[in-house]
Write a protein that holds these residues in place. Structure first.
Motif: not given
Length: 226
Positions: A132-151
């Motif tokens: 959010a601090t690097n997108t000129e105030g555009r707000k994102f939520t978790a559901s806007d993203f595809t998340w990748v988690l390594t195991v």
């Protein structure tokens, strides 16, 4: 959907971090990497996989901040709190249940699900705030993203499912919407990265400008020096 919004969390044994991409799908840009450690005079691509809870098992801090806070506590105060360091491999070789407990530095126990969930929640919240601090105030939520988690590749199915449940409880993905979470094996992720590297300095034979994925038959070894 024309945009590629991805947050990838490297949840490491000793260090953890994340990278993200918020570009259109036809753009070929490198992902952004969060830099950690400014509060202790460092600039590192990951933070220590340390998490601190208070005596009531409430989350206090993660990473460098957790380490500093715990190390500066006096004896009695430290004994009351829960400090977990390099706790990821506590899942390896154990029978994984929702009630599995792991030991903090002072010997006190807490359910592994809570420890992992709060660590992932911190990384999720930090990523969204940092973006959010690097997108000129555009707000994102978790559901806007595809998340990748390594195991680790050596984990069995129950440990991988445990991480998926922890990610759900952390609010990374809504319950029942598993398509937004990709569980990636660490060596496979490393291999994909290496295949994009230019041949110069990586492939011994003279192959011009070819990358590894353009050089069929090339054999290579990936070594985790963590």
């Amino acid at each position: 959907m024309g945009d590629s919004f991805i947050i990838a969390i490297d949840f490491g044994t000793a260090y953890s971090g994340y990278a993200f991409s918020i570009t259109s799908r036809d753009e070929e840009t490198d992902p952004f990497l969060k830099v950690w450690g400014q509060e202790v005079g460092l600039e590192t691509p990951k933070a220590p996989t340390c998490i601190l809870f208070d005596e009531h098992e409430e989350f206090v801090s993660f990473g460098y901040e957790a380490k500093e806070m715990y190390l500066t506590k006096k004896g009695h105060e430290a004994r009351e709190q829960y400090f977990f360091n390099c706790f990821k491999m506590a899942l390896y070789g154990k029978k994984i249940t929702r009630n599995l407990k792991i030991k903090a530095a002072n010997g006190k126990e807490m359910t592994a699900m809570k420890v992992f969930t709060e660590a992932l929640r911190f990384l999720k919240d930090d990523a969204l705030q940092y973006i959010a601090t690097n997108t000129e105030g555009r707000k994102f939520t978790a559901s806007d993203f595809t998340w990748v988690l390594t195991v680790p590749a050596i984990w069995d199915h129950s440990a991988k499912q445990f991480m998926r449940e922890a990610a759900t409880q952390a609010g990374i993905v809504p319950k029942g919407n598993s398509d937004q979470l990709v569980i990636a094996l660490e060596p496979e992720a490393a291999s994909v990265f290496c295949k994009r590297l230019p041949s110069d300095g990586f492939i011994a034979e003279n192959r011009g400008e070819d990358k590894l994925d353009q050089s069929p038959g090339t054999q290579y070894i990936i070594v985790d020096c963590g």
